[in-house]
Design a protein around this motif. Sequence first.
Motif, PDB file in Angstrom:
ATOM      1  N   THR A  23       0.778  -1.059   0.028  1.00 34.15           N
ATOM      2  CA  THR A  23      -0.010   0.071   0.016  1.00 34.15           C
ATOM      3  C   THR A  23       0.942   1.112   0.008  1.00 34.15           C
ATOM      4  OG1 THR A  23      -0.128  -0.012   2.639  1.00 34.15           O
ATOM      5  CG2 THR A  23      -1.672  -1.159   1.263  1.00 34.15           C
ATOM      6  N   THR A  24       1.753   1.355  -1.198  1.00 30.56           N
ATOM      7  CA  THR A  24       2.630   2.449  -0.876  1.00 30.56           C
ATOM      8  C   THR A  24       2.224   3.845  -1.684  1.00 30.56           C
ATOM      9  OG1 THR A  24       3.604   1.657  -3.175  1.00 30.56           O
ATOM     10  CG2 THR A  24       4.679   1.010  -1.138  1.00 30.56           C
ATOM     11  N   GLY A  25       0.864   3.884  -2.074  1.00 31.02           N
ATOM     12  CA  GLY A  25       0.454   5.246  -2.318  1.00 31.02           C
ATOM     13  C   GLY A  25       0.965   5.871  -3.540  1.00 31.02           C
ATOM     14  N   THR A  26       1.447   6.994  -3.507  1.00 34.46           N
ATOM     15  CA  THR A  26       2.289   8.015  -4.534  1.00 34.46           C
ATOM     16  C   THR A  26       3.673   7.654  -4.492  1.00 34.46           C
ATOM     17  OG1 THR A  26       2.064   9.775  -3.200  1.00 34.46           O
ATOM     18  CG2 THR A  26       0.280   9.460  -4.558  1.00 34.46           C
ATOM     19  N   PHE A  27       4.296   6.587  -3.864  1.00 34.06           N
ATOM     20  CA  PHE A  27       5.528   6.677  -3.358  1.00 34.06           C
ATOM     21  C   PHE A  27       6.310   6.225  -4.836  1.00 34.06           C
ATOM     22  CE2 PHE A  27       4.604   7.902   0.316  1.00 34.06           C
ATOM     23  CZ  PHE A  27       5.604   8.405   1.201  1.00 34.06           C
ATOM     24  N   LEU A  28       5.806   5.160  -5.729  1.00 32.70           N
ATOM     25  CA  LEU A  28       6.396   4.756  -6.673  1.00 32.70           C
ATOM     26  C   LEU A  28       6.953   5.878  -7.909  1.00 32.70           C
ATOM     27  CD1 LEU A  28       4.611   1.277  -7.603  1.00 32.70           C
ATOM     28  CD2 LEU A  28       6.359   1.814  -6.194  1.00 32.70           C
ATOM     29  N   ASN A  29       7.929   6.082  -7.886  1.00 33.19           N
ATOM     30  CA  ASN A  29       8.434   7.112  -8.814  1.00 33.19           C
ATOM     31  C   ASN A  29       7.771   8.424  -8.709  1.00 33.19           C
ATOM     32  OD1 ASN A  29      10.659   5.442 -10.163  1.00 33.19           O
ATOM     33  ND2 ASN A  29       9.160   4.365 -11.508  1.00 33.19           N
ATOM     34  N   GLY A  62       6.112  24.778  -9.851  1.00 30.59           N
ATOM     35  CA  GLY A  62       6.603  25.622 -11.068  1.00 30.59           C
ATOM     36  C   GLY A  62       7.474  24.722 -11.702  1.00 30.59           C
ATOM     37  N   ASP A  63       8.597  25.282 -12.181  1.00 28.67           N
ATOM     38  CA  ASP A  63       9.717  24.481 -13.232  1.00 28.67           C
ATOM     39  C   ASP A  63      10.776  23.733 -11.940  1.00 28.67           C
ATOM     40  OD1 ASP A  63      10.558  27.185 -12.041  1.00 28.67           O
ATOM     41  OD2 ASP A  63      10.621  27.889 -14.212  1.00 28.67           O
ATOM     42  N   GLU A  64      10.370  23.978 -10.685  1.00 33.65           N
ATOM     43  CA  GLU A  64      11.256  23.103  -9.877  1.00 33.65           C
ATOM     44  C   GLU A  64      10.751  21.671  -9.850  1.00 33.65           C
ATOM     45  OE1 GLU A  64      11.601  23.764  -5.410  1.00 33.65           O
ATOM     46  OE2 GLU A  64      11.473  26.199  -6.255  1.00 33.65           O
ATOM     47  N   GLN A  65      11.440  20.763  -9.885  1.00 30.91           N
ATOM     48  CA  GLN A  65      11.271  19.370  -9.914  1.00 30.91           C
ATOM     49  C   GLN A  65      11.856  18.729  -8.816  1.00 30.91           C
ATOM     50  OE1 GLN A  65      10.663  17.264 -13.177  1.00 30.91           O
ATOM     51  NE2 GLN A  65      10.624  18.923 -14.457  1.00 30.91           N
ATOM     52  N   ARG A  66      11.487  17.746  -8.094  1.00 27.88           N
ATOM     53  CA  ARG A  66      12.374  16.758  -7.252  1.00 27.88           C
ATOM     54  C   ARG A  66      11.495  15.748  -6.965  1.00 27.88           C
ATOM     55  NH1 ARG A  66       9.963  17.302  -2.099  1.00 27.88           N
ATOM     56  NH2 ARG A  66       8.752  19.227  -2.142  1.00 27.88           N
ATOM     57  N   PRO A  67      12.242  14.350  -7.157  1.00 27.41           N
ATOM     58  CA  PRO A  67      11.737  13.086  -6.890  1.00 27.41           C
ATOM     59  C   PRO A  67      11.237  12.855  -5.284  1.00 27.41           C
ATOM     60  CG  PRO A  67      14.128  12.942  -7.462  1.00 27.41           C
ATOM     61  CD  PRO A  67      13.635  14.511  -7.041  1.00 27.41           C
ATOM     62  N   ALA A  68       9.876  12.432  -5.007  1.00 34.03           N
ATOM     63  CA  ALA A  68       9.629  12.439  -3.679  1.00 34.03           C
ATOM     64  C   ALA A  68       8.472  11.682  -3.615  1.00 34.03           C
ATOM     65  CB  ALA A  68       9.193  13.855  -3.027  1.00 34.03           C
ATOM     66  N   GLY A  69       8.008  11.158  -2.458  1.00 32.90           N
ATOM     67  CA  GLY A  69       6.805  10.446  -2.169  1.00 32.90           C
ATOM     68  C   GLY A  69       5.871  11.586  -1.864  1.00 32.90           C
ATOM     69  N   ARG A  70       5.221  11.840  -0.573  1.00 33.91           N
ATOM     70  CA  ARG A  70       4.486  12.710  -0.045  1.00 33.91           C
ATOM     71  C   ARG A  70       5.403  13.938   0.453  1.00 33.91           C
ATOM     72  NH1 ARG A  70       1.131   8.608   3.479  1.00 33.91           N
ATOM     73  NH2 ARG A  70       2.929   8.465   4.540  1.00 33.91           N
ATOM     74  N   ALA A  71       4.884  15.032   1.107  1.00 34.20           N
ATOM     75  CA  ALA A  71       5.453  16.242   1.261  1.00 34.20           C
ATOM     76  C   ALA A  71       6.645  15.623   2.326  1.00 34.20           C
ATOM     77  CB  ALA A  71       4.316  16.898   2.082  1.00 34.20           C
ATOM     78  N   GLY A  72       7.856  16.002   1.836  1.00 35.40           N
ATOM     79  CA  GLY A  72       8.740  15.719   2.845  1.00 35.40           C
ATOM     80  C   GLY A  72       9.533  14.264   2.860  1.00 35.40           C
ATOM     81  N   ALA A 113       2.300  19.816  -7.372  1.00 32.01           N
ATOM     82  CA  ALA A 113       1.801  18.736  -7.876  1.00 32.01           C
ATOM     83  C   ALA A 113       2.356  17.543  -7.931  1.00 32.01           C
ATOM     84  CB  ALA A 113       1.276  18.784  -9.614  1.00 32.01           C
ATOM     85  N   VAL A 114       2.246  16.155  -7.618  1.00 30.67           N
ATOM     86  CA  VAL A 114       2.986  14.948  -7.494  1.00 30.67           C
ATOM     87  C   VAL A 114       2.444  14.018  -8.639  1.00 30.67           C
ATOM     88  CG1 VAL A 114       1.575  14.245  -5.891  1.00 30.67           C
ATOM     89  CG2 VAL A 114       3.853  13.325  -6.370  1.00 30.67           C
ATOM     90  N   GLU A 115       3.294  13.590  -9.616  1.00 26.58           N
ATOM     91  CA  GLU A 115       3.199  12.696 -10.586  1.00 26.58           C
ATOM     92  C   GLU A 115       3.461  11.155  -9.837  1.00 26.58           C
ATOM     93  OE1 GLU A 115       3.832  13.124 -15.172  1.00 26.58           O
ATOM     94  OE2 GLU A 115       5.502  14.210 -13.836  1.00 26.58           O
ATOM     95  N   TYR A 116       3.105  10.368 -10.134  1.00 26.21           N
ATOM     96  CA  TYR A 116       3.551   8.922  -9.575  1.00 26.21           C
ATOM     97  C   TYR A 116       2.959   7.955 -10.446  1.00 26.21           C
ATOM     98  CZ  TYR A 116      -1.242   9.243  -8.090  1.00 26.21           C
ATOM     99  OH  TYR A 116      -2.712   9.393  -8.103  1.00 26.21           O
ATOM    100  N   ASP A 117       3.707   6.655 -10.294  1.00 23.95           N
ATOM    101  CA  ASP A 117       3.270   5.397 -11.117  1.00 23.95           C
ATOM    102  C   ASP A 117       2.336   4.585 -10.209  1.00 23.95           C
ATOM    103  OD1 ASP A 117       5.063   5.791 -12.819  1.00 23.95           O
ATOM    104  OD2 ASP A 117       6.797   4.425 -12.315  1.00 23.95           O
TER     105      ASP A 117
END
Lengths: 608, 449
Positions: A153-159, A165-175, A340-344
């Motif tokens: 049950t890993t939620g949005t953590f996959l990739n 804005g134009d900043e991007q960082r790999p992450a699951g949830r906030a922090g 916004a978060v993108e995830y697999d």
Amino acid sequence: MAVPDFDVIVIGAGHAGVEAAWAAARMGRRVGICTLSAETVALMPCNPAIGGTAKGHLVREIDALGGLMGRAIDATGLQFKLLNRSRGPAVWSPRAQADKRHYGRWVREALTSAPNITWIFRRAGRVLVEAGHVSGLEFEDGGAVSCRALVVTTGTFLNGLVHIGDEQRPAGRAGEPPTHQLAESLRAFGFEMGRLKTGTPPRLDRKSIDFSRFKEDLGDDPPVPFSFSTDRIDRPQMACHIVHTTEAVHDLVRSHIDRSPLYNGQISGVGPRYCPSLEDKVMRFPEKERHQVFLEREGLDVDEIYVNGMSMSLPAAIQDAIVHAMPGLEDAVVMRHAYAVEYDFVQPTELSLSLEAKRVPGLFLAGQINGTSGYEEAAAQGLMAGINAAQRCVDATNVVLGRDQAYIGILIDDLVTRGCLEPYRMFTSRAEHRLVLRIDNADLRLTAIGRAVGMIDDARWARFETRAARLDRNRARAATTRVVVNGLTGTAAEALGRPLVSMDNVVSAGYAFETDGVREIDAATLEAECKYRGYLKRHDAQQARVESQHARRIPEEFDYEGVPGLTREVVERLSAIRPVTLGQAGRIPGVTPAALAIVASRVRKLGT
Amino acid sequence: MGASFSTADTIVAVATPHGRGGLGVVRMSGPESAAIAQRLTSRELPFEPRHATLAVVRDIDQVVVTWFAAPHSYTGEDVVEISGHGSPWLLQSIVESACAAGARLAQPGEFTLRAYLHGRLDLIQAEAVADLIDAVTPLQARVAFDQLEGTLTSAVQRIDAQLFDLAAKLEASLDFPDEGFHFITRTNASADLAAVQTELERLITDGRRGRLIREGRLVVIAGRPNVGKSSLFNALIGTNRAIVTPLAGTTRDLLTEQVDVCGVPLTLVDTAGLRESADVIEEEGVRRAEQAREVAALTLLVLDGSQPLDGDDQRLLAETGGPRVVIANKADLPSVWSGSGIAVSAVTGRGLDELRAAIVGALSGESGDTAGTEDLRDVPRVSNQRHLLQLEGAVTAVTRSLEQLNQGATEELVLAELTDAREALEALTGKRTSDDLLRHIFSTFCVGK
């Protein structure tokens, strides 16, 4: 074979994970729950609220089956509202603002004090498989534990990939960091994967806002609880506040739209249409002069204010400008920016109706990893995955709820039959048996099922039986008591069946309604049965006709390749999903009535 | 039909009617049809798609072979049509040779079933094919052709789209209660539903007339002896089928003819004059006349306009209940009474058009005696009993939802009824259907179609 370390291991302690662990433990299995930190158990990374239309139904059902969510929100809610109260009982739906830290603590304590549950605060790595069946979990920093069944049950953590804005960082949830090794391990099974996105609005500092300038939005008095085991909610209720966007806000969005990853092509994942971002609202509904926004407290001991209705992915400086352009928020301090978060996610068509992966026996998936959105949808799947994982350990039969039995049944049937093209959210319009699937009768529909698998303890069962017996007495009296309401004479049941006649009207006309403080529920059940009676009678007759055809089972080894007349796509869809019944086959996208007729004819010929 | 929904094998049948003719066509459909045709004609080269090719079926006939390659064919499969000389024996031999070469004899309706299964036709269109083949009046053919063209399908889809739009707005009001506005007001929803109800009722009215055109009706001519029943019978069918004499009691037995009245196929029955008789044969004739009147959809009660009404006339006027048209015959002679009857002269033909319109009007359930002719130029969109039943189911559900709405019921109950309405419409077009239904529909077809 040696006794494994655990019967069931659950990876993740979000809303799906905690229900899965709770359910399996209630059913007597030895459970390990693996998560990174005790601080993020049952976290609400987005909206600090539980319930809403259809979602409230899910929570009632989880509660009726013996799950946690209803009790947790009753114990920690800040403001309760029964939505759609001006309509009929079938679409009443509870919603509550949660005190989010309190909520997390309550759930953590519930799991900690439950027998059979062990916390594993480590980073999950690889799913271990032996002889074609899940055998354990290896951790990222080495070492492993063995188990009979594994619930992921890993939620949005996959990739996970966060955009501000134009900043991007790999992450699951906030922090929180994303999870790589586990993602690779799942990918290696060959699951069909997809990519989705979701977003969250900015958080403002409570101390920087003058709330006296806004319209207050109050909860119900008295509040209606979620759980069948809660008598009343005594906590003080808090107000939310309503703000509106202005043309100035819309202009800011429009003039910076090329810097929004949602609009400039930086994000490829598909977002939920029904939960539009501020960019979507402004760009897609240019005729609307203003949009409603709620300022919601996240907790008594939390200064963050959740700006419900303003999720976006614009750069931080522009977000600040937008917030300050809102009338009344000129001086508000942004504590956390919207992102916004993108995830697999794994296409849930990879799962059977028990939420077990068809490719990997013993592996269960639940929650956002299956393409859903929302805490309630996650919790409902977690509960069912937990129950079925527990059943798997002792080779007991799967617990599968029908579409005419529960919203949970609709949720899972939709997922595994149709797959996800956008984040899946529950709506009452997805229920073809909507008038039957109500919050007032969730216990009548499901508590016996929970009891049968060991989810419902004796006290809860006794309470249910008392309520069911009282309801029967109320029904019998309603059928025999004659009353005059609005000049019309008839039985109390007949009066209650007329639109605009309420239980209060009937009671004042002399119907002796027996109650014990959960009056709301009994009255709602009775009123629904009377108001919907004409329709339900026709519906039952029709249901019986349809049932005989749709309930017909398709043999497990049925070979679609060998059925002439089916198109290539239809053969592939059917072979991948392997529907259990003809009814399920007919719900698969692209399976036409003609194709279904071909399959039905062949199934019948096989004489099963 | 022992219907197989299988489309794996190649089917073959004679597609032209049984009997001798200048040409006869054998039709094949299925994956092997081109190969089988090649084998039958001992050709080394494959046929060219969409070309008529002269060939010889060994020891049987010289033929023209046309190959329609999938999916551009009637069934959506490879189809081969072999035109031979129209001898039943020759055509049957070609079919047998095809079977020997690997084809299977087609079941009734199987070609059209395959067209449906391959999505070439919807259910309404498939049914229209059967009607088109069975058409005996030009109007029947036009009704069926319109349905094949999709007139009814698009009318139903339009209604369904209106219902869908309304349902979506009502659903949104339920699912987004905190959006702060209703997506549709009760008044607007009520108006939308009323519009759909009207449209459905129009289709149903259409359908009553459509069924009349498709199925035809039994019409009986009755009256006392010697009022000119047989002359009227002959005038309506256009030949001297019945023997006409000045003698009362000339017609003894029932005479039956098919006739096209304004596009409606009628079975017209001439009967013995109704009177007390000592003659055993005539008495039997009277008994049969009365029986015929009981089963008829319409009675044409013939009176003699040139004679005062007598006791038998009065008795018949009192007794012939049910739908009837009263005719004052012999309008070529001076009239001695006037009443509500249509003045007709079977001899000169005067009043016959008016009578035809009155017959169709009465059968359509329309009140006016002259109603009909004008309407009949419009081709009704609905003609099939199954379609009519589904439309009636839909309008019942729409009416219920409208009642619910007007009585103050809330969205979820209104929506439940709307769902029923939409299901009926989907069953109509075949968007939602059971294989039992398909079996039944295609079983009414002839072989070769």
